[in-house]
Design a protein around this motif. Structure first.
Motif, mmCIF file in Angstrom:
data_model
loop_
_atom_site.group_PDB
_atom_site.id
_atom_site.type_symbol
_atom_site.label_atom_id
_atom_site.label_comp_id
_atom_site.label_asym_id
_atom_site.label_seq_id
_atom_site.Cartn_x
_atom_site.Cartn_y
_atom_site.Cartn_z
ATOM 1 N N ARG A 446 0.834 -1.212 0.000
ATOM 2 C CA ARG A 446 0.000 0.000 0.000
ATOM 3 C C ARG A 446 0.862 1.252 0.000
ATOM 4 O O ARG A 446 0.592 2.227 -0.712
ATOM 5 C CB ARG A 446 -0.914 0.015 1.229
ATOM 6 N N ALA A 449 2.362 1.937 -3.332
ATOM 7 C CA ALA A 449 1.396 2.390 -4.330
ATOM 8 C C ALA A 449 0.893 3.803 -4.063
ATOM 9 O O ALA A 449 0.682 4.582 -5.004
ATOM 10 C CB ALA A 449 0.209 1.424 -4.369
ATOM 11 N N TYR A 450 0.706 4.137 -2.787
ATOM 12 C CA TYR A 450 0.003 5.384 -2.470
ATOM 13 C C TYR A 450 0.763 6.323 -1.524
ATOM 14 O O TYR A 450 0.217 7.343 -1.110
ATOM 15 C CB TYR A 450 -1.351 5.054 -1.829
ATOM 16 N N LEU A 453 1.008 10.161 -2.646
ATOM 17 C CA LEU A 453 -0.297 10.830 -2.601
ATOM 18 C C LEU A 453 -0.789 10.968 -1.166
ATOM 19 O O LEU A 453 -1.354 12.013 -0.788
ATOM 20 C CB LEU A 453 -1.314 10.037 -3.426
ATOM 21 N N ALA A 454 -0.573 9.939 -0.354
ATOM 22 C CA ALA A 454 -1.013 9.988 1.038
ATOM 23 C C ALA A 454 -0.355 11.146 1.781
ATOM 24 O O ALA A 454 -1.015 11.876 2.535
ATOM 25 C CB ALA A 454 -0.696 8.661 1.733
ATOM 26 N N MET A 514 -8.719 11.005 -4.166
ATOM 27 C CA MET A 514 -7.968 9.763 -4.020
ATOM 28 C C MET A 514 -8.781 8.616 -4.621
ATOM 29 O O MET A 514 -10.021 8.686 -4.673
ATOM 30 C CB MET A 514 -7.616 9.491 -2.549
ATOM 31 N N ASP A 518 -7.574 3.024 0.590
ATOM 32 C CA ASP A 518 -6.222 2.546 0.868
ATOM 33 C C ASP A 518 -5.259 3.710 1.080
ATOM 34 O O ASP A 518 -4.267 3.583 1.802
ATOM 35 C CB ASP A 518 -5.717 1.660 -0.270
ATOM 36 N N VAL A 519 -5.534 4.845 0.451
ATOM 37 C CA VAL A 519 -4.696 6.034 0.669
ATOM 38 C C VAL A 519 -4.798 6.452 2.132
ATOM 39 O O VAL A 519 -3.791 6.761 2.782
ATOM 40 C CB VAL A 519 -5.125 7.186 -0.256
#
Length: 689
Positions: A446, A449-450, A453-454, A514, A518-519
């Motif tokens: 996770r 992947a994010y 952005l998170a 988003m 998950d973010v």
């Protein structure tokens, strides 16, 4: 300022009516600003890594806009002396002594003595003084008084910070205790509730006064029912003279006058090339404040600054932050000059445009909600220059102004520092820190992947709707009056919790911010890992947590862990001799974050000092020594500097026939040379103020 954190040509003085010496246009083409592949790393010393940041978009600006950036950047650098003096009364003298030795020492520059002095000088330059920028502890030099005297003896005495008639020996005697005695000025800011926090803090905001005297002095001035409460003490030093308390105001003609005159000189030039009338208005009102020292003029400037939402170029400049004052009255001087990132701003603007929805749907009590959230201006900026308390450890998010009544009636500006976050991201990609403290492959996937952005969304939410949310009950004083030394920690926790609560809300997916929850899970994972484990790498064994943001993170993570233990919301996992904290129920954790947000908002709204103190002291101050020892052992093989910050670019005016024809950005690659350059160009204050 509300911060969000996990950075030798001679000056032709303005008094002569001239600007910093420009370069000839023919030289510009022969001195490129950057290498084809931008090198982000500059230096590494002690617990610090110094980086560089790029300034994308600068070349696209018009000549007028470039001139504006140039003038504002010079204003940002002209206050450098102020922050050193604010941090400790002997800082300027010590800095100038160290700079003289580093710049002119004729002895063995490869020897251990000089190496120790050079590292100490770097640390002092970086921290804007002799105290660590984060822990607030006095930094210990790796050389002796005799070794310092020997090095000074082999340096140019004309560069030494000597008072009239003072000998070198007298100078070294004066500075022996400030540099070498661990008990002299031991803590820049003391937040220990059991001692007099003013007397036991080394900051130069007070002289000869006690915390009780400060509180009494300003209690006589405060009017909780005033329509425009004044930020008393923000721009002055409070001293006792002949038994009376007197404010020495920081203004033109007052304390710090020579440096403020330089700031005003460049601001007045900036006003003449402003993009529009609104921008010109706030610059001129800031100049008026610097000349008068009147805090009502400062409020007028802030109101005008908030109203300017269209300008591409922007700047923070003034006595803003109160973290350096244990009682949160006095503002440290700082400046940030920036360009709006037009593309990235679309993301953060969406949050600002929906601020009322977030307020209406917040888990705080209805009586603590704003019925009308006004004037939140949100954007992503590209930083061009940071000065004063904003350097060298950079912010990654800003929300201003600080005055609650201005925020309520006129709004605020929230920004994410896009290029600063990008530089941090590039420097951290290969560190392995998060992997070391992440237990499951699912979490790692996770984060891969994010993660980027998170981080961006978390900062945006913290700044835009976090600090702008909630309201204080009628008749209740400001947080610095009611919550005192706990105000900063509780405010940062409150803003963090607003982000944490809403980052797991499907509304963000609906708004297109988003792709999935998950973010939000990545943000939760990081908040728990950092608050309970990773940030401990920055603490010395046996120390308590002192810094407001670190206290805030541990309060949130520690409280949530304890409150959720019965339902195993967060599980403490022991695996192969290593400790991990793994979230087992994200929905319940969101509920806990909502409960804590409601309580901290109540504490702020009602001014409940005892509840705020109990929360911070119970969860935010003490360190689990066994876990701390384990964390330090786990990060040692990674060889990661606990702290990262930045060397500032040069903004250089290119002149032909007495006219500026271009402005360019250069990226210095030598931290020492750059600091010695600053010593020559931006030293305006006397060594004693």
């Amino acid at each position: 300022m509300h911060k969000f954190t996990a950075v030798s040509a001679a000056l032709l003085l303005a008094a002569c009516g001239r600007e910093q010496a420009p370069v000839d246009a023919t030289d510009a083409a022969n001195d490129p600003a950057t290498t084809p592949e931008f090198q982000i790393h500059v230096d590494r010393f002690a617990d610090i890594e110094v980086l560089r940041y790029e300034v994308p978009g600068f070349d696209e600006l018009s000549l007028q806009e470039k001139k504006l950036v140039y003038y504002l950047s010079q204003a940002a650098l002209s206050g450098r002396d102020i922050i050193f003096d604010q941090n400790y009364e002997h800082n300027l003298r010590i800095r100038k002594l160290l700079s003289a030795v580093v710049g002119t020492y004729s002895g063995d520059r490869n020897g251990e003595d000089f190496a120790g002095l050079l590292e100490y000088a770097k640390r002092v330059w970086y921290a804007n003084g002799i105290h660590h920028h984060y822990s607030m502890d006095k930094m210990r030099p790796d050389f002796t008084p005799d070794e310092l005297a020997a090095m000074v003896d082999q340096s140019d005495s004309s560069e030494l910070p000597l008072d009239e008639g003072q000998t070198v020996e007298e100078l070294l005697t004066l500075l022996q205790a400030p540099i070498f005695d661990p008990d002299t000025a031991a803590k820049k800011v003391s937040l220990d509730p059991e001692v007099d926090q003013v007397v036991n803090s080394a900051t130069n905001y007070y002289r000869g006064v006690t915390a009780a005297e400060v509180a009494s002095f300003y209690a006589a001035k405060e009017d909780a029912d005033a329509e425009r409460p004044v930020s008393w003490g923000l721009n002055s030093q409070l001293v006792k003279i002949d038994g009376k308390l007197v404010e020495r105001t920081w203004k033109v003609g007052g304390m710090y006058g020579p440096a403020i005159e330089q700031i005003v000189y460049w601001l007045e030039k900036a006003a003449r090339v402003a993009e529009n009338d609104l921008q010109k208005a706030w610059i001129e009102k800031l100049v008026k404040h610097y000349k008068s020292g009147d805090l009502k003029d400062y409020d007028d400037y802030n109101i005008a600054w908030v109203a300017d939402t269209d300008s591409r170029i922007d700047a923070v400049n003034g006595f803003t932050e109160v973290y350096g004052d244990p009682l949160a009255y006095r503002g440290s001087w700082e400046s940030v000059v920036s360009i709006r990132d037009l593309v990235a701003t679309r993301r953060i603007s969406t949050i600002g445009d929906n601020a009322q929805w977030f307020e209406d749907n917040s888990p705080i009590r209805d009586e603590h909600k704003k019925k009308s959230v006004v004037g939140i201006s949100a954007k992503v900026i590209t930083v061009v220059m940071e000065g004063g308390d904003a350097a060298h450890t950079s912010l990654i998010g800003i929300n201003l102004p600080n005055a609650n009544w201005i925020r309520k009636e006129h709004g605020s500006k929230s920004v994410t520092l896009g290029n600063i976050m990008a530089a941090f991201e590039v420097s951290s990609v290969a560190s392995g820190l998060h992997d070391e403290f992440t237990h499951t492959d699912e979490e790692k996937a996770r984060n891969a992947a994010y993660g980027a952005l998170a981080s961006l969304l978390d900062v945006d939410m913290h700044e835009v709707i976090g600090h702008a949310s909630g309201q204080i009950n009628p008749g209740v004083g400001t947080p610095k009056e009611t919550l005192k030394s706990y105000a900063s920690t509780l405010e940062e926790a409150r803003a963090d919790l607003v982000s944490l609560y809403f980052i797991m809300d499907p509304k963000l997916i609906e708004l297109g911010l988003m792709p999935s929850l998950d973010v939000g899970k990545v943000v939760y994972d990081i908040a728990i890992r950092n608050g309970l484990l990773m940030q401990l790498r920055r603490i010395k064994p046996g120390d308590d947590i002192e810094e407001a943001h670190m206290r805030n993170r541990q309060v949130i993570a520690g409280w949530a862990y304890e409150q959720g233990r019965e339902n195993n919301v967060i599980e403490k996992v022991e695996d192969d001799g290593k400790t991990y904290f793994v979230i087992r129920d994200y929905d319940r954790l969101r509920g806990l974050f909502g409960e804590l947000l409601q309580e901290i908002q109540r504490i702020k709204s009602e001014g409940d000092y005892e509840a705020g103190k109990a929360l911070v002291e119970t969860y935010g101050v003490k360190v689990d020594q066994a876990i701390h020892e384990e964390v330090l052992a786990r990060v040692e093989p990674l060889n990661i500097a606990p702290y990262k910050g930045f060397i500032q670019p040069r903004v250089v005016a290119v002149e032909e026939s007495g006219e500026i024809v271009n402005v360019r950005i250069e990226h210095p690659a030598d931290f020492v040379a750059h600091m010695l350059e600053f010593e020559k160009k931006y030293s305006f204050l006397p060594i004693s103020n």
